[in-house]
Design an enzyme around this catalytic site. Sequence first.
Site, PDB file in Angstrom:
ATOM      1  N   MET A 215      56.532  41.337  82.810  1.00 11.21           N
ATOM      2  CA  MET A 215      56.540  40.112  81.664  1.00 11.21           C
ATOM      3  C   MET A 215      56.833  39.159  82.555  1.00 11.21           C
ATOM      4  SD  MET A 215      55.990  42.192  78.716  1.00 11.21           S
ATOM      5  CE  MET A 215      57.564  42.242  77.780  1.00 11.21           C
ATOM      6  N   GLY A 216      57.093  38.363  83.882  1.00  8.71           N
ATOM      7  CA  GLY A 216      57.496  37.181  83.946  1.00  8.71           C
ATOM      8  C   GLY A 216      59.089  37.500  83.809  1.00  8.71           C
ATOM      9  N   ALA A 217      60.002  36.129  83.894  1.00  2.00           N
ATOM     10  CA  ALA A 217      61.108  35.919  83.243  1.00  2.00           C
ATOM     11  C   ALA A 217      61.484  37.292  84.885  1.00  2.00           C
ATOM     12  CB  ALA A 217      61.491  36.350  82.294  1.00  2.00           C
TER      13      ALA A 217
ATOM     14  N   HIS B  12      63.765  38.526  87.350  1.00  2.98           N
ATOM     15  CA  HIS B  12      65.222  39.025  88.283  1.00  2.98           C
ATOM     16  C   HIS B  12      65.519  39.684  89.004  1.00  2.98           C
ATOM     17  CE1 HIS B  12      65.858  42.605  85.865  1.00  2.98           C
ATOM     18  NE2 HIS B  12      65.096  42.080  84.747  1.00  2.98           N
TER      19      HIS B  12
ATOM     20  N   SER C 122      65.824  40.527  81.799  1.00  2.00           N
ATOM     21  CA  SER C 122      65.936  38.661  81.334  1.00  2.00           C
ATOM     22  C   SER C 122      66.659  38.883  80.233  1.00  2.00           C
ATOM     23  CB  SER C 122      64.095  38.844  81.078  1.00  2.00           C
ATOM     24  OG  SER C 122      63.490  39.679  81.523  1.00  2.00           O
TER      25      SER C 122
ATOM     26  N   GLY D 212      61.678  50.447  86.615  1.00  7.25           N
ATOM     27  CA  GLY D 212      62.892  50.564  87.000  1.00  7.25           C
ATOM     28  C   GLY D 212      63.352  51.712  85.740  1.00  7.25           C
TER      29      GLY D 212
ATOM     30  N   ASP E  80      64.455  51.154  82.070  1.00  4.21           N
ATOM     31  CA  ASP E  80      63.555  51.489  81.282  1.00  4.21           C
ATOM     32  C   ASP E  80      63.041  53.096  80.925  1.00  4.21           C
ATOM     33  OD1 ASP E  80      63.854  48.751  79.869  1.00  4.21           O
ATOM     34  OD2 ASP E  80      62.177  47.905  81.363  1.00  4.21           O
TER      35      ASP E  80
ATOM     36  N   HIS F 132      63.586  43.328  88.499  1.00  2.00           N
ATOM     37  CA  HIS F 132      62.599  42.878  89.237  1.00  2.00           C
ATOM     38  C   HIS F 132      62.219  43.349  90.672  1.00  2.00           C
ATOM     39  CE1 HIS F 132      62.098  41.276  84.595  1.00  2.00           C
ATOM     40  NE2 HIS F 132      61.567  42.211  84.982  1.00  2.00           N
TER      41      HIS F 132
HETATM   42  O1  PAF Z   1      58.806  46.793  81.373  1.00  2.00           O
HETATM   43  C1  PAF Z   1      57.939  45.918  80.865  1.00  2.00           C
HETATM   44  O2  PAF Z   1      58.192  44.794  81.758  1.00  2.00           O
HETATM   45  C2  PAF Z   1      56.625  46.120  80.682  1.00  2.00           C
HETATM   46  O3  PAF Z   1      56.663  47.011  79.511  1.00  2.00           O
HETATM   47  C3  PAF Z   1      55.635  46.768  81.245  1.00  2.00           C
HETATM   48  C4  PAF Z   1      56.068  47.740  82.306  1.00  2.00           C
HETATM   49  C5  PAF Z   1      55.105  45.505  82.773  1.00  2.00           C
HETATM   50  C6  PAF Z   1      54.206  46.675  80.536  1.00  2.00           C
HETATM   51  O4  PAF Z   1      53.983  45.196  79.590  1.00  2.00           O
END
Ligand code: PAF
Length: 278
Positions: free
Chosen positions: A29-31, A33, A186, A147, A150, A36
Amino acid sequence: MQYFTTKTELVAYLSKITKKKTIGFVATMGALHKGHLSLIEESNKKCDITICSIFVNPTQFNTASDLANYPNTINTDLEKLEQLACDIVYAPAIEDLYENEEKAKEFDFGSLTTSMEGEFRPGHFIGMATIVEKLFNIIQPTIAFFGQKDLQQLQIVKALVKQMKSTIKIEGVSTIREENGLAKSSRNKLLSKNAKTEATLIYNCLNYCKNNKKKGIVELKHYITHQFEQHKNLKLEYAEIVALNTMQPIEGWQRENENAICISAYHSGVRLIDNIIL
Ligand code: PAF
């Protein structure tokens, strides 16, 4: 690096280049770090082509304010991806992925969604699965990297792929941490230096569990509650020792590496989650 904002252009491009090439996919979802970026690196190592999506998915947010406050750092995100030689970025607008007024799909992941994040963020996981399924159908990756931070999301994505009867391989990648052990997130940007130091209590509790399994589940959970009671700036939301295959709390240990201790806590209004496999 190729940059697409519509699925039509992305699919047209992929249809020309992906014959016999393996596609690694990192949904974000961007931002971005270091957590990611480690997923991108893993994908680069294992696949011919790496695709990263940047899309703040409205259906997985519980509150409108949380969605509105989500950071948008697209320019620096693109720089970071370029530096890592990510091959393709897909950063669509909402209309490219959702019909007008479209809601999350009604998935059933059984026990995986009822505890922890599922309990405290109702609707979050069906929203997440809705977008991940759409992205998988568009990109059709060989391997998708998620990751381990989560953890519940990772287990649900594995279940999603089974429900889709898809051959996409889901790979969990180890959590990247600050030097003091705090998991990269983030949301860490919202913490003061002092708060970041205090928030290491989360990692310290996780580690204590890892090193003291012999004490038993009840005592470990008491230990954590007691620790948080003594650190008034941190508010424990949950500390659960769960079986990986159900994501439900357990009363006795499963086999090695089939259990996890998961914690969610707030520091200065910032929600932090972390876990360790036991
Ligand atoms: O983990 C995330 O950033 C979000 O849940 C994902 C997997 C990109 C889905 O929007």
